[in-house]
Design an enzyme around this catalytic site. Structure first.
Site, PDB file in Angstrom:
ATOM      1  N   MET A  34       0.841  -1.198   0.000  1.00 29.98           N
ATOM      2  CA  MET A  34       0.000   0.000   0.000  1.00 29.98           C
ATOM      3  C   MET A  34       0.880   1.253   0.000  1.00 29.98           C
ATOM      4  SD  MET A  34      -3.457  -0.809   2.024  1.00 29.98           S
ATOM      5  CE  MET A  34      -2.851  -0.502   3.648  1.00 29.98           C
ATOM      6  N   ALA A  36       4.047   3.830   1.244  1.00 26.70           N
ATOM      7  CA  ALA A  36       4.683   4.253   2.504  1.00 26.70           C
ATOM      8  C   ALA A  36       5.760   3.222   2.868  1.00 26.70           C
ATOM      9  CB  ALA A  36       3.663   4.418   3.628  1.00 26.70           C
ATOM     10  N   LEU A  37       6.561   2.906   1.881  1.00 25.46           N
ATOM     11  CA  LEU A  37       7.470   1.763   1.993  1.00 25.46           C
ATOM     12  C   LEU A  37       8.635   2.042   2.940  1.00 25.46           C
ATOM     13  CD1 LEU A  37       7.577   0.649  -1.761  1.00 25.46           C
ATOM     14  CD2 LEU A  37       5.919   0.065   0.016  1.00 25.46           C
ATOM     15  N   HIS A  41       9.482  -3.521   3.480  1.00 19.03           N
ATOM     16  CA  HIS A  41       9.050  -3.728   2.091  1.00 19.03           C
ATOM     17  C   HIS A  41      10.262  -3.960   1.188  1.00 19.03           C
ATOM     18  CE1 HIS A  41       5.727  -1.185   3.791  1.00 19.03           C
ATOM     19  NE2 HIS A  41       5.012  -2.126   3.203  1.00 19.03           N
ATOM     20  N   GLN A  65     -10.265  -2.011   2.789  1.00 16.56           N
ATOM     21  CA  GLN A  65      -9.763  -2.612   4.028  1.00 16.56           C
ATOM     22  C   GLN A  65      -9.643  -1.609   5.171  1.00 16.56           C
ATOM     23  OE1 GLN A  65      -6.048  -3.821   1.823  1.00 16.56           O
ATOM     24  NE2 GLN A  65      -5.107  -3.597   3.822  1.00 16.56           N
ATOM     25  N   ASP A 171       2.622  -9.236   9.230  1.00 16.75           N
ATOM     26  CA  ASP A 171       1.154  -9.311   9.238  1.00 16.75           C
ATOM     27  C   ASP A 171       0.756 -10.785   9.186  1.00 16.75           C
ATOM     28  OD1 ASP A 171       0.421  -6.506   9.264  1.00 16.75           O
ATOM     29  OD2 ASP A 171       1.405  -6.434   7.317  1.00 16.75           O
ATOM     30  N   GLN A 174      -2.824 -11.817   8.125  1.00 13.20           N
ATOM     31  CA  GLN A 174      -3.039 -11.600   6.692  1.00 13.20           C
ATOM     32  C   GLN A 174      -2.346 -12.713   5.903  1.00 13.20           C
ATOM     33  OE1 GLN A 174      -2.941  -7.692   4.428  1.00 13.20           O
ATOM     34  NE2 GLN A 174      -0.839  -8.332   4.120  1.00 13.20           N
ATOM     35  N   LEU A 205       9.370  -2.998  12.044  1.00 13.00           N
ATOM     36  CA  LEU A 205       9.117  -1.845  11.176  1.00 13.00           C
ATOM     37  C   LEU A 205       7.658  -1.863  10.713  1.00 13.00           C
ATOM     38  CD1 LEU A 205      12.311  -1.457   8.982  1.00 13.00           C
ATOM     39  CD2 LEU A 205      11.843  -0.685  11.310  1.00 13.00           C
ATOM     40  N   SER A 207       4.576   1.059   8.845  1.00  6.25           N
ATOM     41  CA  SER A 207       4.318   2.430   8.368  1.00  6.25           C
ATOM     42  C   SER A 207       3.637   3.255   9.467  1.00  6.25           C
ATOM     43  CB  SER A 207       3.473   2.402   7.095  1.00  6.25           C
ATOM     44  OG  SER A 207       2.422   1.498   7.242  1.00  6.25           O
TER      45      SER A 207
HETATM   46  O1  PAF Z   1      -0.176  -5.648   3.658  1.00 11.97           O
HETATM   47  C1  PAF Z   1      -0.573  -4.717   2.921  1.00 11.97           C
HETATM   48  O2  PAF Z   1       0.141  -3.748   2.645  1.00 11.97           O
HETATM   49  C2  PAF Z   1      -1.982  -4.790   2.334  1.00 11.97           C
HETATM   50  O3  PAF Z   1      -2.876  -5.361   3.208  1.00 11.97           O
HETATM   51  C3  PAF Z   1      -2.016  -5.491   0.962  1.00 11.97           C
HETATM   52  C4  PAF Z   1      -1.577  -6.947   1.068  1.00 11.97           C
HETATM   53  C5  PAF Z   1      -1.128  -4.766  -0.018  1.00 11.97           C
HETATM   54  C6  PAF Z   1      -3.451  -5.466   0.421  1.00 11.97           C
HETATM   55  O4  PAF Z   1      -3.917  -4.174   0.288  1.00 11.97           O
END
Ligand code: PAF
Length: 305
Positions: A34, A36-37, A41, A65, A171, A174, A205, A207
């Site tokens: 998403m 804001a790396l 990332h 989300q 995450d 997720q 880390l 965001s």
């Molecule tokens: O983990 C994230 O940055 C988000 O949940 C993702 C997997 C890009 C989905 O929007």
């Protein structure tokens, strides 16, 4: 080759197919983000670059989300810096679509349901979050299928390219849900988990860390300290004594603990028997979530004896 930025699904497909053909590539990696790396990332992107001939990263702040419009508006948008970070890691192509490109008919009527696995832990405090995340991940995984932009005559020559998608261990819920979606719904992609990247003092880390002031950031360290405590106990096959680790977190006045438990890494069901008197054996995952000042943080630690 300099990194390329595309915003349309058709261009993503055409450009990634062109790259795959020009590199004689046999594999494609997708890194969904998403934006804001940060260095976490960068690790995802670097791993993807090491393992694939062509790497696509997506940057899309997915409205589905976010429960709260304020959170969505507040989410940092740093496209230029993000593209520069991805280029440094060797990513070939960035896909940064608009909301209309991803949801051309407005909010989708049919969505992925995260089920019971999506209702616990983070799902309990963010209703609908994982349905929204899985829905966009499903779309992104489809957009990124390698070779989808090739004319039919050029498809499948020499077999289908390998397809991998990269998600952070940070995450954990997720990650578990994406794995289940891909397995349950037969998506043609391998999911690769990349370990959590931490600051030197142990803070995972995120965001969201940018919203912590100096005292809150210091207080937040208790989360990784408590997880490390469990990690050490697991390694030395001691009882985990989750209660004493919980007490450590609760002793920090700026931290309001939401949950802290030891769970099965796939189902995320609590493994109560491992937490008290019995010596720890096998594999588990310690998960924690807390509000530190105004910022909700999550972290986790794989446990192995
Ligand atoms: O983990 C994230 O940055 C988000 O949940 C993702 C997997 C890009 C989905 O929007």
């Amino acid at each position: 080759m300099p990194i390329k930025l595309v915003t349309a699904v058709a261009d993503l497909r055409a450009e990634s197919a062109r790259l795959l053909a020009s590199k004689g590539g046999a594999s494609q990696g997708l890194v969904p983000t998403m934006g804001a790396l940060h260095a976490g990332h960068a690790a995802l992107a670097r791993t993807a670059v090491e393992q694939n001939d062509v790497v696509v990263a997506s940057i899309f702040v997915n409205p589905l989300q976010f429960g709260d419009a304020t959170d969505l508006d507040r989410y940092p948008r740093t496209l230029e810096a993000d593209v520069a970070l991805l280029e440094e890691q060797g990513v070939d192509l960035v896909f940064a679509p608009s909301v209309d490109e991803v949801y051309p008919g407005g909010q989708p009527l049919v969505r992925v349901t995260s089920g019971m696995l999506g209702e616990k832990w983070e799902g309990a405090s963010r209703p609908g979050h994982f349905d929204g995340a899985l829905t966009v991940v499903a779309k992104l995984l489809h957009y990124g299928i390698p070779g989808a932009g090739l004319p039919a005559s050029e498809m499948n020559q020499g077999g289908l390219p390998a397809y991998r998608a990269y998600f952070g261990q940070k995450d954990a819920q997720q990650l578990a849900l994406v794995r289940r979606m891909v397995a349950d719904l037969n998506f043609p992609v391998d999911i690769v988990a990349v370990p959590t990247v931490r600051a030197v003092d142990g803070l995972a880390l995120s965001s969201r860390n940018r919203f912590l002031d100096e005292d809150e950031r210091e207080a937040a360290l208790v989360l990784s300290r408590a997880l490390r405590l469990l990690e050490e106990r697991a390694k030395s096959r001691e009882p985990l004594d989750l209660e004493s680790a919980q007490a450590l977190v609760e002793s920090q006045p700026l931290v309001a603990l939401d949950y802290f438990d030891v769970v099965d890494p796939d189902t995320l069901d609590p493994l109560a028997e491992n937490c008290r008197e019995t010596p720890f054996g096998g594999e588990a995952l310690a998960i924690i979530a807390a509000k530190v000042g105004p910022v909700r943080l999550i972290d986790n630690m794989p446990l192995r004896s």
